[in-house]
Write a protein that holds these residues in place. Sequence first.
Motif, mmCIF file in Angstrom:
data_model
loop_
_atom_site.group_PDB
_atom_site.id
_atom_site.type_symbol
_atom_site.label_atom_id
_atom_site.label_comp_id
_atom_site.label_asym_id
_atom_site.label_seq_id
_atom_site.Cartn_x
_atom_site.Cartn_y
_atom_site.Cartn_z
ATOM 1 N N GLU A 122 36.664 -6.418 46.448
ATOM 2 C CA GLU A 122 37.127 -5.396 47.381
ATOM 3 C C GLU A 122 37.948 -4.431 46.544
ATOM 4 O O GLU A 122 38.920 -4.841 45.888
ATOM 5 C CB GLU A 122 37.984 -5.996 48.493
ATOM 6 N N ILE A 123 37.535 -3.179 46.520
ATOM 7 C CA ILE A 123 38.182 -2.175 45.666
ATOM 8 C C ILE A 123 38.543 -0.975 46.530
ATOM 9 O O ILE A 123 37.681 -0.374 47.161
ATOM 10 C CB ILE A 123 37.259 -1.758 44.497
ATOM 11 N N ARG A 124 39.833 -0.680 46.567
ATOM 12 C CA ARG A 124 40.362 0.481 47.291
ATOM 13 C C ARG A 124 41.354 1.214 46.395
ATOM 14 O O ARG A 124 42.062 0.591 45.616
ATOM 15 C CB ARG A 124 41.125 0.035 48.558
ATOM 16 N N ASP A 125 41.417 2.514 46.561
ATOM 17 C CA ASP A 125 42.387 3.317 45.807
ATOM 18 C C ASP A 125 42.298 3.072 44.300
ATOM 19 O O ASP A 125 43.311 3.049 43.602
ATOM 20 C CB ASP A 125 43.816 3.064 46.313
ATOM 21 N N PHE A 126 41.073 2.827 43.818
ATOM 22 C CA PHE A 126 40.804 2.617 42.398
ATOM 23 C C PHE A 126 41.501 1.380 41.829
ATOM 24 O O PHE A 126 41.748 1.295 40.633
ATOM 25 C CB PHE A 126 41.113 3.888 41.589
ATOM 26 N N LYS A 127 41.798 0.419 42.702
ATOM 27 C CA LYS A 127 42.397 -0.863 42.282
ATOM 28 C C LYS A 127 41.615 -1.996 42.926
ATOM 29 O O LYS A 127 41.166 -1.909 44.077
ATOM 30 C CB LYS A 127 43.867 -0.966 42.719
ATOM 31 N N ILE A 128 41.475 -3.085 42.192
ATOM 32 C CA ILE A 128 40.845 -4.279 42.740
ATOM 33 C C ILE A 128 41.851 -4.944 43.669
ATOM 34 O O ILE A 128 42.960 -5.290 43.248
ATOM 35 C CB ILE A 128 40.417 -5.245 41.621
ATOM 36 N N GLN A 129 41.466 -5.092 44.924
ATOM 37 C CA GLN A 129 42.320 -5.736 45.925
ATOM 38 C C GLN A 129 42.020 -7.236 45.994
ATOM 39 O O GLN A 129 42.910 -8.033 46.269
ATOM 40 C CB GLN A 129 42.075 -5.130 47.314
ATOM 41 N N ARG A 130 40.750 -7.557 45.770
ATOM 42 C CA ARG A 130 40.300 -8.951 45.886
ATOM 43 C C ARG A 130 39.100 -9.126 44.970
ATOM 44 O O ARG A 130 38.216 -8.272 44.923
ATOM 45 C CB ARG A 130 39.896 -9.219 47.330
ATOM 46 N N CYS A 131 39.082 -10.252 44.243
ATOM 47 C CA CYS A 131 37.938 -10.600 43.405
ATOM 48 C C CYS A 131 37.764 -12.106 43.504
ATOM 49 O O CYS A 131 38.611 -12.862 43.009
ATOM 50 C CB CYS A 131 38.155 -10.178 41.960
ATOM 51 N N PHE A 132 36.700 -12.537 44.167
ATOM 52 C CA PHE A 132 36.390 -13.958 44.266
ATOM 53 C C PHE A 132 35.208 -14.220 43.346
ATOM 54 O O PHE A 132 34.153 -13.594 43.476
ATOM 55 C CB PHE A 132 36.098 -14.367 45.706
ATOM 56 N N ILE A 133 35.416 -15.116 42.385
ATOM 57 C CA ILE A 133 34.474 -15.399 41.309
ATOM 58 C C ILE A 133 33.756 -16.705 41.628
ATOM 59 O O ILE A 133 34.404 -17.732 41.861
ATOM 60 C CB ILE A 133 35.229 -15.524 39.968
ATOM 61 N N TYR A 134 32.430 -16.650 41.644
ATOM 62 C CA TYR A 134 31.620 -17.838 41.930
ATOM 63 C C TYR A 134 30.766 -18.144 40.708
ATOM 64 O O TYR A 134 29.924 -17.332 40.311
ATOM 65 C CB TYR A 134 30.748 -17.595 43.168
#
Length: 153
Positions: A122-134
């Motif tokens: 999830e990327i907003r305002d040019f920043k990663i808000q959430r990164c779930f790695i599988y």
Amino acid sequence: MIATQTMTDEQRKSVALEYLKAFDNGGVTSTGESILELFAPDAQVMFPKWGIANGREEIGQMFGEVGSKLKSIRHDYANFNWIFGGGDTIVAEGTSYGEHEDGPWRAGVPEWGAGRWCDVFEIRDFKIQRCFIYLDPDYAGADKARYPWLDGA
């Protein structure tokens, strides 16, 4: 935080690519900054067998602990599959290769081994808000004893 900047899917993709390339570059971005600068201050990152890291400090701890086990890693950028879900969410599916402290890995060698992964961003305002790695964190394929179908593999 309230979103203030509109982003296109291609802009989100560029942020995600910068993150993956920084991970391959020992946590340093193309501008020489820490990979942590790509994350919102209250971002979340999930890594299998580690859990969820909340905020840049915990994300840094997680990356340090996971990264300390890797001698090298490289993502196969040319073969990524990008999925755009609308809104802030994008998904990257791909392969990697490198060397873990327990041995080397390459996606597809063997076919059941480590190296295939999928990240949900999830990327907003040019920043990663959430990164779930599988992915399978058993990079060296040492966990054969618990999976009988791998007996003799």
